[in-house]
Design a protein around this motif. Structure first.
Motif, PDB file in Angstrom:
ATOM      1  N   ALA A 109       0.856  -1.186   0.000  1.00  0.00           N
ATOM      2  CA  ALA A 109       0.000   0.000   0.000  1.00  0.00           C
ATOM      3  C   ALA A 109       0.893   1.238   0.000  1.00  0.00           C
ATOM      4  CB  ALA A 109      -0.921   0.003   1.219  1.00  0.00           C
ATOM      5  N   PRO A 110       1.213   1.799  -1.178  1.00  0.00           N
ATOM      6  CA  PRO A 110       2.177   2.912  -1.292  1.00  0.00           C
ATOM      7  C   PRO A 110       1.814   4.137  -0.452  1.00  0.00           C
ATOM      8  CG  PRO A 110       1.642   2.015  -3.448  1.00  0.00           C
ATOM      9  CD  PRO A 110       0.694   1.387  -2.493  1.00  0.00           C
ATOM     10  N   GLU A 111       0.505   4.395  -0.267  1.00  0.00           N
ATOM     11  CA  GLU A 111       0.091   5.590   0.466  1.00  0.00           C
ATOM     12  C   GLU A 111       0.465   5.549   1.950  1.00  0.00           C
ATOM     13  OE1 GLU A 111      -1.695   3.090  -0.933  1.00  0.00           O
ATOM     14  OE2 GLU A 111      -3.824   3.584  -0.717  1.00  0.00           O
ATOM     15  N   LEU A 112       0.816   4.370   2.450  1.00  0.00           N
ATOM     16  CA  LEU A 112       1.145   4.238   3.871  1.00  0.00           C
ATOM     17  C   LEU A 112       2.454   4.934   4.249  1.00  0.00           C
ATOM     18  CD1 LEU A 112       0.145   0.562   4.797  1.00  0.00           C
ATOM     19  CD2 LEU A 112      -1.045   2.697   5.332  1.00  0.00           C
ATOM     20  N   VAL A 113       3.323   5.203   3.282  1.00  0.00           N
ATOM     21  CA  VAL A 113       4.586   5.887   3.609  1.00  0.00           C
ATOM     22  C   VAL A 113       4.288   7.263   4.198  1.00  0.00           C
ATOM     23  CG1 VAL A 113       6.724   6.859   2.699  1.00  0.00           C
ATOM     24  CG2 VAL A 113       5.897   4.656   1.842  1.00  0.00           C
ATOM     25  N   GLU A 114       3.501   8.045   3.487  1.00  0.00           N
ATOM     26  CA  GLU A 114       3.180   9.395   3.942  1.00  0.00           C
ATOM     27  C   GLU A 114       2.298   9.363   5.184  1.00  0.00           C
ATOM     28  OE1 GLU A 114       1.578  13.641   2.072  1.00  0.00           O
ATOM     29  OE2 GLU A 114       1.264  11.746   0.989  1.00  0.00           O
ATOM     30  N   ILE A 115       1.312   8.468   5.180  1.00  0.00           N
ATOM     31  CA  ILE A 115       0.393   8.383   6.327  1.00  0.00           C
ATOM     32  C   ILE A 115       1.155   8.067   7.604  1.00  0.00           C
ATOM     33  CG2 ILE A 115      -1.545   7.119   7.334  1.00  0.00           C
ATOM     34  CD1 ILE A 115      -2.544   6.586   4.511  1.00  0.00           C
ATOM     35  N   SER A 116       2.012   7.054   7.557  1.00  0.00           N
ATOM     36  CA  SER A 116       2.702   6.598   8.768  1.00  0.00           C
ATOM     37  C   SER A 116       3.638   7.665   9.319  1.00  0.00           C
ATOM     38  CB  SER A 116       3.483   5.314   8.479  1.00  0.00           C
ATOM     39  OG  SER A 116       4.439   5.515   7.454  1.00  0.00           O
ATOM     40  N   ARG A 117       4.330   8.385   8.459  1.00  0.00           N
ATOM     41  CA  ARG A 117       5.284   9.390   8.934  1.00  0.00           C
ATOM     42  C   ARG A 117       4.588  10.544   9.656  1.00  0.00           C
ATOM     43  NH1 ARG A 117       9.601   9.284   3.826  1.00  0.00           N
ATOM     44  NH2 ARG A 117      10.835   7.544   4.667  1.00  0.00           N
ATOM     45  N   VAL A 118       3.336  10.799   9.304  1.00  0.00           N
ATOM     46  CA  VAL A 118       2.567  11.820  10.023  1.00  0.00           C
ATOM     47  C   VAL A 118       1.925  11.223  11.273  1.00  0.00           C
ATOM     48  CG1 VAL A 118       0.635  13.443   9.878  1.00  0.00           C
ATOM     49  CG2 VAL A 118       2.125  13.105   7.904  1.00  0.00           C
TER      50      VAL A 118
END
Length: 478
Positions: A109-118
């Motif tokens: 799930a590529p979108e998890l990179v940005e989500i997790s860092r926030v």
């Protein structure tokens, strides 16, 4: 104020806190979930295990160590642990920050990179409040914590709901969690009126680490085991299935945490203050077992009985696959509060080594059950949790049985009347068919369930219930 008066005051404020804030927060997340749907909800659920594991390292060990040492706590202890927790928070955040691409690849799930860092910023915020929360708990000041939770819930709810309705999808949940943590921390610091000194004592660290490290590791293991199911659902199924499983887990956990945090949050500092008086400690322990079973069994079994109407009414048709999973998890959680008490008393007497040993002993069983159940989908995983929860109860009660002569069988002897009454309640509610009004059906089932459960306890002549009822009736009458 006497110990009894402090306990009663603490229970009242803690209960008010949970009624207002846990139920309020649950309502907010249900509302947001209804808007953003199972898939977006599932993306946040995929990150749950990583957030909770990091927070368990930051929060679990040293907070409990401070409370356990409440009678001898020094300023050196408090300030030292404050700086240690900040260090842990920074380490955990940056570790997860750089692991974000691997987490994303694990779930595909590529979108998890940005989500997790926030989202993982919550860990940094939490690390700042560990000591002040422990100090308020030591003073049995649950009023200040209740106010802090209320303010943070209301303000973050406004932000989360606005973002959800504005079309921000899963970001509404991310910012709900972050802002709730920030507002909560600000108010806790205001009420605690404590500032750390520029002190770091190696002696304090070593003393508290000896106790806290076992709890930290035990908390890490327990968190890993309890959330491994959600993580593997995300790995082997899709985000929508994670959304269903996460929502069912959250709903069943709210009921359990409502009981655990209300009773144990108050009684843990009390048990630590009387840990040298064995007779009083055992008396508090046995009374706590009784009142917890009296409340937890009907609450969880009753929730299972009305899950169909609850999901249809509050979550909507998109969430119907949650229902069978929720029913199974409610059965699994019905025994969880007692398991928590059995571990809690080990902490109260300073035996965090036994706490760790118990948690580690359950790990192979849980992992084996998980992989056996995976081919049967999320419903199979939920029923695997039912089996492991009941086995874990006997594991958790082993050492209390040896130390206090009050093991699993003795605890079930206290609870068997509650189990019988709850079972009859469940089957009676199941006979009621839904009509055109889901709300009316839900209310009728809840009312009938409460009447049946209470009536059965009168018929079975449960002593603890009758004594408690008599005390409440006398106070109301007077």
């Amino acid at each position: 104020m006497s110990l009894r008066a402090k306990a009663l005051n603490g229970v009242v404020w803690s209960l008010s806190d949970k009624l207002i804030n846990q139920l309020g927060y649950l309502a907010v997340t249900i509302f947001i979930a209804r808007i953003i749907g199972p898939e977006s909800f599932g993306l946040i659920g995929m990150l749950t295990i990583f957030t909770l594991l990091a927070e368990s390292v930051v929060n679990n060990g040293f907070a409990q160590a401070l409370i356990q040492r409440s009678q001898y706590l020094t300023e050196e202890d408090s300030s030292t642990i404050f700086y240690v927790n900040i260090f842990w928070g920074i380490v955990m955040y940056f570790l997860l920050y750089f692991c974000a691409p691997f987490i994303s690849a694990f779930y595909n799930a590529p979108e998890l990179v940005e989500i997790s860092r926030v989202l993982f910023l919550v860990i940094l915020v939490s690390s700042l409040t560990v000591v002040v929360r422990a100090k308020l708990t030591i003073n049995i000041d649950f009023k200040s914590q209740a106010i802090a939770n209320t303010i943070s819930t209301l303000l973050s709810a406004c932000i989360g709901i606005y973002l959800a309705m504005a079309g921000y999808g899963y970001w509404s949940l991310v910012w709900l969690l972050i802002t709730k943590s920030i507002f909560n921390g600000i108010v806790l610091w205001f009420y605690c009126q404590w500032l750390p000194k520029f002190i770091f004592s190696a002696e304090s660290f070593n003393r508290l680490f000896k106790f806290g490290s076992n709890l930290m590791l035990a908390g890490f293991v327990a968190t890993f085991v309890n959330n491994l199911y959600v993580a593997l659902v995300g790995r082997y199924f899709n985000a929508t299935q994670v959304g269903y499983f996460t929502q069912a887990t959250n709903l069943s956990n709210y009921a359990t945490q409502f009981i655990n945090s209300t009773l144990q949050g108050v009684t843990y500092p009390i048990m630590t203050s009387i840990k040298d008086d064995r007779e009083r400690l055992v008396n508090v322990y046995t009374q706590l077992i009784s009142i917890t079973m009296l409340v937890s069994v009907p609450l969880l079994i009753g929730f299972a009985a009305v899950s169909n109407e609850f999901v249809r009414l509050l979550l909507g048709e998109d969430w119907l696959p949650v229902i069978p999973v929720l029913i199974a998890l409610c059965f699994a959680r019905s025994i969880t509060p007692i398991s928590s008490i059995n571990l809690n008393i080990l902490n109260a007497i300073g035996r965090s080594d036994l706490f760790l040993k118990v948690d580690l002993s359950k790990l192979p069983m849980t992992v084996a059950a998980l992989f056996i159940a995976l081919p049967y989908g999320i419903e199979g995983l939920a029923w695997a949790m039912v089996c492991t929860s009941f086995i874990a109860f006997f594991i958790n009660s082993y050492y209390p049985g040896k130390l206090f002569g009050f093991g699993g069988i003795a605890q079930l002897k206290i609870a068997y009347k509650y189990i019988i009454a709850a079972a009859l309640m469940y089957f009676a509610i199941g006979l009621i068919s839904a009509n055109d009004s889901l709300l009316l059906t839900l209310l009728v089932k809840i009312a009938l369930g409460a009447i049946i459960y209470i009536a059965m306890l009168f018929v079975l002549r449960d002593k603890f219930f009758l004594n408690s009822f008599g005390m409440i009736y006398s106070k109301i009458k007077n």
